[in-house]
Motif scaffolding. Sequence first.
Motif, PDB file in Angstrom:
ATOM      1  N   TYR A 271      50.948 -95.698 -48.650  1.00  0.00           N
ATOM      2  CA  TYR A 271      52.340 -96.247 -49.551  1.00  0.00           C
ATOM      3  C   TYR A 271      52.869 -94.964 -49.958  1.00  0.00           C
ATOM      4  O   TYR A 271      54.052 -94.623 -49.916  1.00  0.00           O
ATOM      5  CB  TYR A 271      51.725 -97.026 -50.598  1.00  0.00           C
ATOM      6  CG  TYR A 271      52.829 -97.454 -51.275  1.00  0.00           C
ATOM      7  CD1 TYR A 271      53.534 -98.677 -51.422  1.00  0.00           C
ATOM      8  CD2 TYR A 271      53.261 -96.672 -52.439  1.00  0.00           C
ATOM      9  CE1 TYR A 271      54.514 -99.270 -51.999  1.00  0.00           C
ATOM     10  CE2 TYR A 271      54.607 -97.133 -53.083  1.00  0.00           C
ATOM     11  CZ  TYR A 271      54.854 -98.172 -53.242  1.00  0.00           C
ATOM     12  OH  TYR A 271      56.078 -98.703 -53.827  1.00  0.00           O
ATOM     13  N   ALA A 272      52.093 -94.026 -50.341  1.00  0.00           N
ATOM     14  CA  ALA A 272      52.598 -92.765 -50.550  1.00  0.00           C
ATOM     15  C   ALA A 272      53.236 -91.718 -49.762  1.00  0.00           C
ATOM     16  O   ALA A 272      54.278 -91.429 -49.673  1.00  0.00           O
ATOM     17  CB  ALA A 272      51.380 -91.812 -51.305  1.00  0.00           C
ATOM     18  N   ALA A 273      52.462 -91.907 -48.612  1.00  0.00           N
ATOM     19  CA  ALA A 273      53.136 -91.336 -47.257  1.00  0.00           C
ATOM     20  C   ALA A 273      54.594 -91.889 -46.812  1.00  0.00           C
ATOM     21  O   ALA A 273      55.639 -91.366 -46.596  1.00  0.00           O
ATOM     22  CB  ALA A 273      52.229 -91.352 -46.060  1.00  0.00           C
ATOM     23  N   ALA A 274      54.647 -93.264 -46.905  1.00  0.00           N
ATOM     24  CA  ALA A 274      55.944 -93.644 -46.590  1.00  0.00           C
ATOM     25  C   ALA A 274      57.161 -93.428 -47.680  1.00  0.00           C
ATOM     26  O   ALA A 274      58.152 -93.242 -47.547  1.00  0.00           O
ATOM     27  CB  ALA A 274      55.831 -95.224 -46.282  1.00  0.00           C
ATOM     28  N   ALA A 275      56.558 -93.246 -49.103  1.00  0.00           N
ATOM     29  CA  ALA A 275      57.418 -93.098 -50.085  1.00  0.00           C
ATOM     30  C   ALA A 275      58.111 -91.444 -49.857  1.00  0.00           C
ATOM     31  O   ALA A 275      59.119 -91.260 -50.375  1.00  0.00           O
ATOM     32  CB  ALA A 275      56.851 -93.285 -51.379  1.00  0.00           C
ATOM     33  N   LEU A 276      57.040 -90.790 -49.369  1.00  0.00           N
ATOM     34  CA  LEU A 276      57.570 -89.423 -49.289  1.00  0.00           C
ATOM     35  C   LEU A 276      58.677 -89.125 -48.055  1.00  0.00           C
ATOM     36  O   LEU A 276      59.523 -88.409 -48.475  1.00  0.00           O
ATOM     37  CB  LEU A 276      56.237 -88.538 -48.993  1.00  0.00           C
ATOM     38  CG  LEU A 276      56.485 -87.067 -48.601  1.00  0.00           C
ATOM     39  CD1 LEU A 276      57.286 -86.292 -49.694  1.00  0.00           C
ATOM     40  CD2 LEU A 276      55.301 -86.368 -48.362  1.00  0.00           C
ATOM     41  N   ILE A 277      58.428 -89.911 -46.936  1.00  0.00           N
ATOM     42  CA  ILE A 277      59.340 -89.824 -45.895  1.00  0.00           C
ATOM     43  C   ILE A 277      60.452 -90.575 -46.220  1.00  0.00           C
ATOM     44  O   ILE A 277      61.447 -90.424 -45.742  1.00  0.00           O
ATOM     45  CB  ILE A 277      58.600 -90.435 -44.597  1.00  0.00           C
ATOM     46  CG1 ILE A 277      57.175 -89.665 -44.274  1.00  0.00           C
ATOM     47  CG2 ILE A 277      59.534 -90.286 -43.363  1.00  0.00           C
ATOM     48  CD1 ILE A 277      56.478 -90.175 -42.990  1.00  0.00           C
TER      49      ILE A 277
END
Length: 469
Positions: A271-277
């Motif tokens: 989830y965090a990776a998607a929110a970063l990208i």
Amino acid sequence: MADAIDRKLYLGPKLRVLRRELGLNQTRMAEELGVSPSYLNHLERNQRPLSAQMLLRLANVYDIDIRDFTARATDSGPGELSEILSDALVRDIGIARDEVLEVSENYPGVSEAIARFYRALSDLRRLPGEAAAGERAPAPLVAPIDWLRETIARAGNHFAEIDAGAEAIAAQLNDDPALLQADLRSRLKERHGMAVQVVRADVLAGTLRHYDMHRRRLMLSERLAASGRLFAIAYHLCAQELADAIAAQVARAAPPDEDSRRLATIALTNYAAAALIMPYDRIRQAAEQCRHDLPVLRDRFGVSSEQLAHRLTSLNRTGARGIPFFMVRMDRAGIISKRFDGEAWPFARYGSTCPRWDAHGAGAVDQVNVQLIETLDERRFVTLAMALPQSPGARGRAVIALGCEAKHASRIVHADGIDADKDDAVEVGPTCHLCERRACPDRALPPVTRALDLHGYERTSAPFPFRRV
């Protein structure tokens, strides 16, 4: 808010749950809201509806989101409970629908307890016979994947603290996907001493990515697409820099066992990776500006269709919400491998979807297959499906599908030309064994809620004719 004012709201159980969560007795809450204890008691027992004025008081005094508080539990509760009570174990009792509605609306805790027991029973039914003989460790009371799905659903697939942390990192990086990957690599190397290397597929022996902890080296397979490489690097950066926020969220979720804890940690790091990208404000604004043009959004952020679909289901920030999508990943046979129910999942929560929903038949990777569907209770939905690129070693292609209530159709470019109110919609049901649509020619099973009505002297156009009552 307008919908909440226009209809009478009997939310006694929700009000009672809120009061207990706040640790208040009726007298104290009544005092804080400026009403009498007897009036509050009537509200909690559904003897009086919640007025708009009372909703505003609740929002102001206890800082709650009115939309979340007034969301109808009945959209999914009775359907799920009816589905459970149609199981062969208890089907012969013949529990009336009004009894199911009463339990679901007035005793949501009881409904949730029944659902958890049923999931545990379903897991036990799937165990091999030797488990009963003690040849393997007992299964957890709740399967980790089911626990995670419930946890994500309760949060509306939105984790504000993680989103905020990811946005703060993204603000220091480049927006362009190609340049962003270079920024992420540099940040991993400079701040955490982690190198990134693309290696031959045979080196990783079927693995798409591997982190060598001793050499502090992230190895990515050459077969991993650019979107997959970007996501993998973002994942490992978030695992380093948002570890505390992710661990705090996992702790609040109170996983029941170690497998659930690990699964939740991986899911929230994803989830965090998607929110970063795809930072929250940027992806939400881009989606509204291009009217949710899926290929445009996918290419603009350098992500896959599946990554984009996941992110679009998470835009649930108070005051800045996106379209409340549900999402499913399935193969061409309609077998579901991943699902997020969203606010209005129109199908059964156990088993397969309706065979008349043709999302699994999506064609080319860049083609969006649009369908207008209508459920038994005459609710309408727009669904968008895209085929995914074939995974290495896979025999067939999977499909990712998004859907929402038809009232949002004007905000979706792919739904142009569809009159969500007047056009003919494909009539679907929850799943065959729960569907009571009589004239369905695609029925694979008779409904468990009705008796068959078979005659040798006639054959109906729909299979498995059944009695109306």
